[in-house]
Design a protein around this motif. Structure first.
Motif, PDB file in Angstrom:
ATOM      1  N   TYR A  87       0.893  -0.977   0.015  1.00  0.00           N
ATOM      2  CA  TYR A  87      -0.054   0.068   0.109  1.00  0.00           C
ATOM      3  C   TYR A  87       0.889   1.206   0.042  1.00  0.00           C
ATOM      4  O   TYR A  87       1.943   1.093   0.565  1.00  0.00           O
ATOM      5  CB  TYR A  87      -1.006   0.198   1.238  1.00  0.00           C
ATOM      6  CG  TYR A  87      -2.031  -1.065   1.412  1.00  0.00           C
ATOM      7  CD1 TYR A  87      -3.082  -0.832   1.374  1.00  0.00           C
ATOM      8  CD2 TYR A  87      -1.489  -2.506   1.614  1.00  0.00           C
ATOM      9  CE1 TYR A  87      -4.154  -1.754   1.750  1.00  0.00           C
ATOM     10  CE2 TYR A  87      -2.381  -3.382   1.716  1.00  0.00           C
ATOM     11  CZ  TYR A  87      -3.765  -3.301   1.875  1.00  0.00           C
ATOM     12  OH  TYR A  87      -4.775  -4.252   2.184  1.00  0.00           O
ATOM     13  N   ILE A  88       0.563   2.154  -0.779  1.00  0.00           N
ATOM     14  CA  ILE A  88       1.195   3.519  -0.654  1.00  0.00           C
ATOM     15  C   ILE A  88       0.092   4.492  -0.550  1.00  0.00           C
ATOM     16  O   ILE A  88      -0.705   4.661  -1.164  1.00  0.00           O
ATOM     17  CB  ILE A  88       2.081   3.684  -2.049  1.00  0.00           C
ATOM     18  CG1 ILE A  88       3.146   2.738  -2.248  1.00  0.00           C
ATOM     19  CG2 ILE A  88       2.576   5.102  -2.048  1.00  0.00           C
ATOM     20  CD1 ILE A  88       4.078   2.697  -3.531  1.00  0.00           C
ATOM     21  N   ARG A  89       0.461   5.518   0.480  1.00  0.00           N
ATOM     22  CA  ARG A  89      -0.502   6.736   0.745  1.00  0.00           C
ATOM     23  C   ARG A  89      -1.852   6.293   0.766  1.00  0.00           C
ATOM     24  O   ARG A  89      -2.796   7.035   0.491  1.00  0.00           O
ATOM     25  CB  ARG A  89       0.002   7.730  -0.303  1.00  0.00           C
ATOM     26  CG  ARG A  89       1.369   8.487  -0.149  1.00  0.00           C
ATOM     27  CD  ARG A  89       1.429   9.620  -0.918  1.00  0.00           C
ATOM     28  NE  ARG A  89       2.590  10.271  -0.773  1.00  0.00           N
ATOM     29  CZ  ARG A  89       3.009  11.367  -1.419  1.00  0.00           C
ATOM     30  NH1 ARG A  89       2.261  11.655  -2.512  1.00  0.00           N
ATOM     31  NH2 ARG A  89       4.312  11.985  -1.177  1.00  0.00           N
ATOM     32  N   GLY A  90      -2.021   5.138   1.675  1.00  0.00           N
ATOM     33  CA  GLY A  90      -3.544   5.037   1.837  1.00  0.00           C
ATOM     34  C   GLY A  90      -4.129   4.197   0.867  1.00  0.00           C
ATOM     35  O   GLY A  90      -5.368   3.728   0.871  1.00  0.00           O
ATOM     36  N   GLY A  91      -3.629   4.076  -0.400  1.00  0.00           N
ATOM     37  CA  GLY A  91      -4.029   3.257  -1.429  1.00  0.00           C
ATOM     38  C   GLY A  91      -4.025   1.633  -1.151  1.00  0.00           C
ATOM     39  O   GLY A  91      -3.328   1.227  -0.225  1.00  0.00           O
ATOM     40  N   ASN A  92      -4.879   0.802  -1.636  1.00  0.00           N
ATOM     41  CA  ASN A  92      -4.711  -0.651  -1.463  1.00  0.00           C
ATOM     42  C   ASN A  92      -3.759  -1.208  -2.142  1.00  0.00           C
ATOM     43  O   ASN A  92      -3.127  -0.759  -3.236  1.00  0.00           O
ATOM     44  CB  ASN A  92      -6.255  -1.081  -1.415  1.00  0.00           C
ATOM     45  CG  ASN A  92      -6.895  -1.071  -2.987  1.00  0.00           C
ATOM     46  OD1 ASN A  92      -6.269  -1.576  -4.091  1.00  0.00           O
ATOM     47  ND2 ASN A  92      -8.119  -1.111  -2.926  1.00  0.00           N
ATOM     48  N   PHE A  93      -3.749  -2.588  -2.217  1.00  0.00           N
ATOM     49  CA  PHE A  93      -2.965  -3.311  -2.879  1.00  0.00           C
ATOM     50  C   PHE A  93      -2.954  -3.473  -4.336  1.00  0.00           C
ATOM     51  O   PHE A  93      -2.011  -4.059  -5.360  1.00  0.00           O
ATOM     52  CB  PHE A  93      -2.554  -4.976  -2.162  1.00  0.00           C
ATOM     53  CG  PHE A  93      -4.002  -5.540  -2.076  1.00  0.00           C
ATOM     54  CD1 PHE A  93      -4.568  -6.328  -3.202  1.00  0.00           C
ATOM     55  CD2 PHE A  93      -4.811  -5.453  -1.008  1.00  0.00           C
ATOM     56  CE1 PHE A  93      -5.880  -7.052  -3.177  1.00  0.00           C
ATOM     57  CE2 PHE A  93      -6.194  -6.041  -0.828  1.00  0.00           C
ATOM     58  CZ  PHE A  93      -6.496  -6.729  -2.092  1.00  0.00           C
ATOM     59  N   ASP A  94      -4.320  -3.295  -4.860  1.00  0.00           N
ATOM     60  CA  ASP A  94      -4.614  -3.267  -6.131  1.00  0.00           C
ATOM     61  C   ASP A  94      -4.287  -1.974  -7.014  1.00  0.00           C
ATOM     62  O   ASP A  94      -4.175  -1.669  -8.047  1.00  0.00           O
ATOM     63  CB  ASP A  94      -6.062  -3.385  -6.560  1.00  0.00           C
ATOM     64  CG  ASP A  94      -6.368  -4.984  -6.165  1.00  0.00           C
ATOM     65  OD1 ASP A  94      -5.888  -5.858  -6.692  1.00  0.00           O
ATOM     66  OD2 ASP A  94      -7.235  -5.325  -5.741  1.00  0.00           O
ATOM     67  N   GLN A  95      -3.744  -0.905  -6.177  1.00  0.00           N
ATOM     68  CA  GLN A  95      -3.752   0.390  -6.548  1.00  0.00           C
ATOM     69  C   GLN A  95      -2.157   0.674  -6.568  1.00  0.00           C
ATOM     70  O   GLN A  95      -1.923   2.038  -6.888  1.00  0.00           O
ATOM     71  CB  GLN A  95      -4.384   1.410  -5.557  1.00  0.00           C
ATOM     72  CG  GLN A  95      -6.059   1.160  -5.734  1.00  0.00           C
ATOM     73  CD  GLN A  95      -6.722   2.148  -4.874  1.00  0.00           C
ATOM     74  OE1 GLN A  95      -6.068   2.731  -3.809  1.00  0.00           O
ATOM     75  NE2 GLN A  95      -7.766   2.358  -5.234  1.00  0.00           N
ATOM     76  N   THR A  96      -1.274  -0.173  -6.282  1.00  0.00           N
ATOM     77  CA  THR A  96       0.180  -0.102  -6.370  1.00  0.00           C
ATOM     78  C   THR A  96       0.761  -0.903  -7.332  1.00  0.00           C
ATOM     79  O   THR A  96       0.334  -1.856  -7.567  1.00  0.00           O
ATOM     80  CB  THR A  96       0.898  -0.106  -4.846  1.00  0.00           C
ATOM     81  OG1 THR A  96       0.362  -1.286  -4.508  1.00  0.00           O
ATOM     82  CG2 THR A  96       0.271   0.827  -3.892  1.00  0.00           C
ATOM     83  N   LEU A  97       1.694  -0.453  -8.015  1.00  0.00           N
ATOM     84  CA  LEU A  97       2.439  -1.092  -9.042  1.00  0.00           C
ATOM     85  C   LEU A  97       3.962  -1.667  -8.790  1.00  0.00           C
ATOM     86  O   LEU A  97       4.570  -0.830  -8.239  1.00  0.00           O
ATOM     87  CB  LEU A  97       2.564  -0.202 -10.301  1.00  0.00           C
ATOM     88  CG  LEU A  97       3.225  -1.070 -11.352  1.00  0.00           C
ATOM     89  CD1 LEU A  97       2.446  -2.125 -12.072  1.00  0.00           C
ATOM     90  CD2 LEU A  97       3.346   0.116 -12.797  1.00  0.00           C
ATOM     91  N   VAL A  98       4.327  -2.626  -8.997  1.00  0.00           N
ATOM     92  CA  VAL A  98       5.843  -3.198  -8.813  1.00  0.00           C
ATOM     93  C   VAL A  98       6.224  -3.249  -9.964  1.00  0.00           C
ATOM     94  O   VAL A  98       5.514  -4.127 -10.850  1.00  0.00           O
ATOM     95  CB  VAL A  98       5.719  -4.414  -7.724  1.00  0.00           C
ATOM     96  CG1 VAL A  98       7.066  -4.943  -7.812  1.00  0.00           C
ATOM     97  CG2 VAL A  98       5.360  -4.070  -6.262  1.00  0.00           C
TER      98      VAL A  98
END
Length: 599
Positions: A87-98
C-alpha cells in the motif's frame, strides 16, 4: 517500553554529536520508462534505497525493507514477508504497481500477487519508490504510486554462498554467480528457504531462481518463484485456521536500447505467468479448492528525443492477459497504452515543467486518458520546490468481479475507480543530507473495496461514490563520518486522513483502514573495519485505533577473504500487533547469517 525507546534515541543523539566530517552521497539517476533524471532534479516525491543501505539493513527481504519507508504500508502475514500486500499513501494493494527493471508485475487476477516474485536482496542494486499519481508514466495500476526494483549490474566475476538459520526452524540457503565478459555479463542465483512457522499452520517452503545476462547491448532477464505456505486466517476470517496456498510466479523479459545523443529507442518484450492454488481446508482439498492461472504477454517501445527544447518521451505498451480459473471462470483482457511527455527547462534550467499523458484502451472497459503535470523550481543548487497533479485510474481485477467463496462474493457490475491527485513539496539535497516534505491530496471516485452491511454477511465488492485522502510526509537522511567510518541516520513521518463523503456500508475490508500516523527511523553505525550495526524503529497508528512500536536490529562482522557473519533480530521487544486480517505478527525472533565469497 518507553524507556527502551528513549535509550535508542539517546544513542542516536550521541552519534550525531560525535560527527567529525562529512561524506558525499552519490547522485543516483532515477530510471523511468522514458525521461530518466538525477535524483535532485526530479519533481516528485521519490525514495531511493541503495545497495549499501540494503546490505546494512536489518531486513531479510524486500517486504520488510519497504516497511521501514514512511508513506509505504506493507501488510504482512507472518515472517519473511510470506504473504504481503503493498500500500502507498493509503491506497490498497490493487492500486500500487511493482516493476522489476521497468517490467510491470501486476496481475489481472488480484493485487495479492503483486509481491509474489519479489527478488532476494542480494540481486538488487537499488529500489526506487515513486509516491503519488504515476499513471501517466507507468499506466493504470500506478494509482497511488509505484516501486521499481533495479537489479544488480555485474561489476566483476564472483561466486557467493549464503547460509542462514533462525527462529521457528527458519532455514535459508542461496548461491549466486556473476561473470564478466568483454562484451557482456551474467548473474545467476538460486535460493531455498523453509520454516516450521511461528504458529499453527504457518509453515512454508520457498524456492526461487534468477538469471540475468547482458550481451552487446541486449539484455535477458528471467525469474521464477515458488511459495507453499500454511495460511492460518490469512484470507477469510481468523477463525478459519486450515487454509493453504501455493503460488508460482515467473517472468521472462528481453530488451535492448540503441540510438544516438539525440534519439534513444528502448524496445522490450515480456511474459509474466502466475499460478495460484488455494485450499480452504488444507487436509481436505476436495472441500474447497481454487486454481487460477494467469498469463500476461506484452511488448513495449519507448523513445527519448533530445533537442534544444528539452527531452521528449514517447512510448507504447501492448499486452494481452489470460486467466483460466475453476472459480473465476476463463477471461482475457487486452490493453493498448500510449505515452507522451516533454520536459521543458527554463530560466537557466532553474524551472522545469513536464506535462504528459497516457491514453489506454481496454477491451472490457473502453478508452481512458491519464493527463498529468510536474513542475519544479530550483531556488538554489540544494533547494527545490515542486508540485504535480495527475489523473489516475484502475480497472477492476477479475477477483473483484467474479470471485465466489465461503465468505466473499465478487461483483461483475463494478465500475473502474478513478482519482485526481495533487502534491506540493520541498526538497533539500546535498552530498550528505537529504530532506523532503510533501503535502498530498487525492479525490477518489467509485473506489472499489470489499464491504458488508452486517457482521454476518458475506464480503462483496462495491463502488464508493467519493473518498478524499489528505496527508503529508517528511523524510530526513544524514550521512556523516565518525572515526573515519561512514555512518547514516534517517527519520520519516507520514500522516493520512480519509474523508468518506458517501459511506453507505457499515464494514470495509482493505481500502479504508490505512495508516493514520507512521514514524520510521534508522541508524547505520560502523564501529570498525569489521563490525557494523543497524537499528530500525517504527511506530504505526491505524485508522481503527490500533497502534504499535517495533524495533529491529542487525549486527554484522565482515572479515577478510570474503567472510561475513551477521545476526538479525526482529521485533526485539515482543510487540503484539497485526497488520492485516487480524493475523498476529510474530513476536521476537532472530536469524544467524553466514556469507562467503568464494572468489
Amino acid at each position: 517500553m518507553k524507556i527502551k525507546i528513549i535509550i535508542i534515541f539517546v544513542f542516536i543523539s550521541v552519534s550525531l554529536k560525535a560527527q567529525k566530517d562529512t561524506i558525499k552521497l552519490k547522485e543516483v539517476e532515477v530510471t523511468t520508462k522514458r525521461i530518466s533524471l538525477p535524483f535532485s532534479k526530479t519533481s516528485r516525491t521519490i525514495t531511493l534505497i541503495t545497495s549499501e543501505e540494503i546490505l546494512k539493513s536489518s531486513s531479510t527481504n524486500v517486504a520488510d525493507l519497504l516497511q521501514n519507508v514512511a508513506g509505504v504500508d506493507i501488510r504482512r502475514r507472518g515472517i519473511d514477508g510470506m504473504q504481503s500486500d503493498l500500500y502507498i499513501r493509503g491506497g490498497n494493494f490493487d492500486q500500487t504497481l511493482v516493476l522489476i527493471d521497468g517490467v510491470k508485475m501486476d496481475d489481472v487476477q488480484t493485487g495479492h500477487h503483486t509481491m509474489n516474485a519479489i527478488l532476494s536482496l542480494e540481486n538488487i542494486e537499488r529500489i526506487e519508490i515513486i509516491k503519488g499519481p504515476a499513471a501517466r508514466i507507468y499506466g493504470q495500476n500506478a494509482f497511488t504510486g509505484a516501486v521499481n526494483i533495479i537489479t544488480k549490474k555485474v561489476k566483476d566475476s564472483s561466486l557467493n554462498v549464503n547460509l542462514n538459520y533462525g527462529s521457528y526452524n527458519n532455514r535459508k540457503a542461496a548461491t549466486s554467480l556473476t561473470q564478466k565478459f568483454n562484451e557482456g555479463s551474467l548473474l545467476a542465483s538460486v535460493n531455498y528457504q523453509d520454516s516450521d512457522g511461528y504458529r499453527f499452520n504457518t509453515d512454508f517452503e520457498n524456492i526461487s531462481a534468477f538469471f540475468k545476462t547482458e550481451w552487446k547491448g541486449y539484455d535477458l532477464l528471467t525469474s521464477f518463484a515458488q511459495r507453499k505456505f500454511g495460511a492460518n486466517g490469512f484470507y477469510a476470517s481468523p477463525a478459519y485456521k486450515d487454509q493453504y496456498e501455493e503460488t508460482q510466479t515467473s517472468l521472462v523479459s528481453f530488451g535492448t536500447n540503441f540510438g544516438s545523443e539525440k534519439i534513444i529507442v528502448k524496445p522490450r518484450i515480456y511474459w509474466r505467468r502466475n499460478q495460484d492454488m488455494y485450499l480452504f481446508l488444507r487436509q481436505d482439498p476436495s472441500y474447497y479448492r481454487n486454481l487460477h492461472i494467469s498469463n500476461k504477454i506484452g511488448a513495449e517501445t519507448n523513445v527519448v528525443f533530445n533537442s534544444s527544447l528539452g527531452k521528449t518521451g514517447v512510448g507504447i505498451d501492448v499486452f494481452r492477459a489470460f486467466l483460466v480459473s475453476n472459480n473465476l471462470g476463463d477471461h482475457n483482457r487486452t490493453s493498448v497504452t500510449g505515452f507522451l511527455e516533454h520536459r521543458f527547462e527554463l530560466l537557466n534550467e532553474n524551472l522545469d515543467v513536464t506535462p504528459g499523458l497516457a491514453i489506454s484502451n481496454y477491451s472490457d472497459f473502453g478508452t481512458k486518458v491519464f493527463p498529468g503535470l510536474d513542475i519544479g523550481y530550483r531556488i538554489s543548487e540544494d533547494v527545490k520546490l515542486y508540485g504535480n497533479i495527475g489523473y489516475t485510474y484502475r480497472v477492476p481485477t477479475f477477483t473483484d468481479m467474479f470471485y465466489v467463496g465461503p465468505t466473499t462474493i465478487g461483483n461483475p457490475n463494478l465500475k473502474p475507480e478513478s482519482a485526481l491527485s495533487e502534491e506540493i513539496g520541498f526538497k533539500y539535497t546535498t552530498y550528505n543530507v537529504q530532506f523532503n516534505i510533501a503535502l498530498f491530496n487525492r479525490k477518489s471516485d467509485d473506489l472499489i473495496d470489499w464491504t458488508k452491511d452486517n457482521i454476518d454477511d458475506k464480503w462483496q465488492t462495491r463502488n464508493f461514490s467519493e473518498v478524499v485522502t489528505k496527508g503529508f510526509e517528511t523524510n530526513f537522511v544524514h550521512s556523516f563520518v565518525v572515526g573515519n567510518f561512514n555512518q547514516k541516520i534517517n527519520f520519516g513521518y507520514s500522516f493520512i486522513e480519509d474523508d468518506i463523503k458517501d459511506n453507505n456500508v457499515q464494514f470495509t475490508r482493505y481500502s479504508l483502514n490505512s495508516i493514520k500516523h507512521q514514524f520510521t527511523s534508522g541508524l547505520d553505525v560502523t564501529y570498525s573495519k569489521i563490525f557494523s550495526q543497524n537499528i530500525a524503529y517504527r511506530f504505526v497508528e491505524r485508522t481503527d485505533g490500533e497502534s504499535y512500536n517495533v524495533v529491529d536490529a542487525k549486527l554484522m562482522a565482515t572479515l577478510k577473504k570474503g567472510v561475513e557473519f551477521s545476526i538479525t533480530l526482529n521485533n526485539i521487544f515482543n510487540a503484539e500487533y497485526t497488520e492485516t486480517s487480524l493475523v498476529p505478527m510474530p513476536k521476537g525472533n532472530a536469524m544467524l547469517g553466514f556469507k562467503y565469497k568464494v572468489y
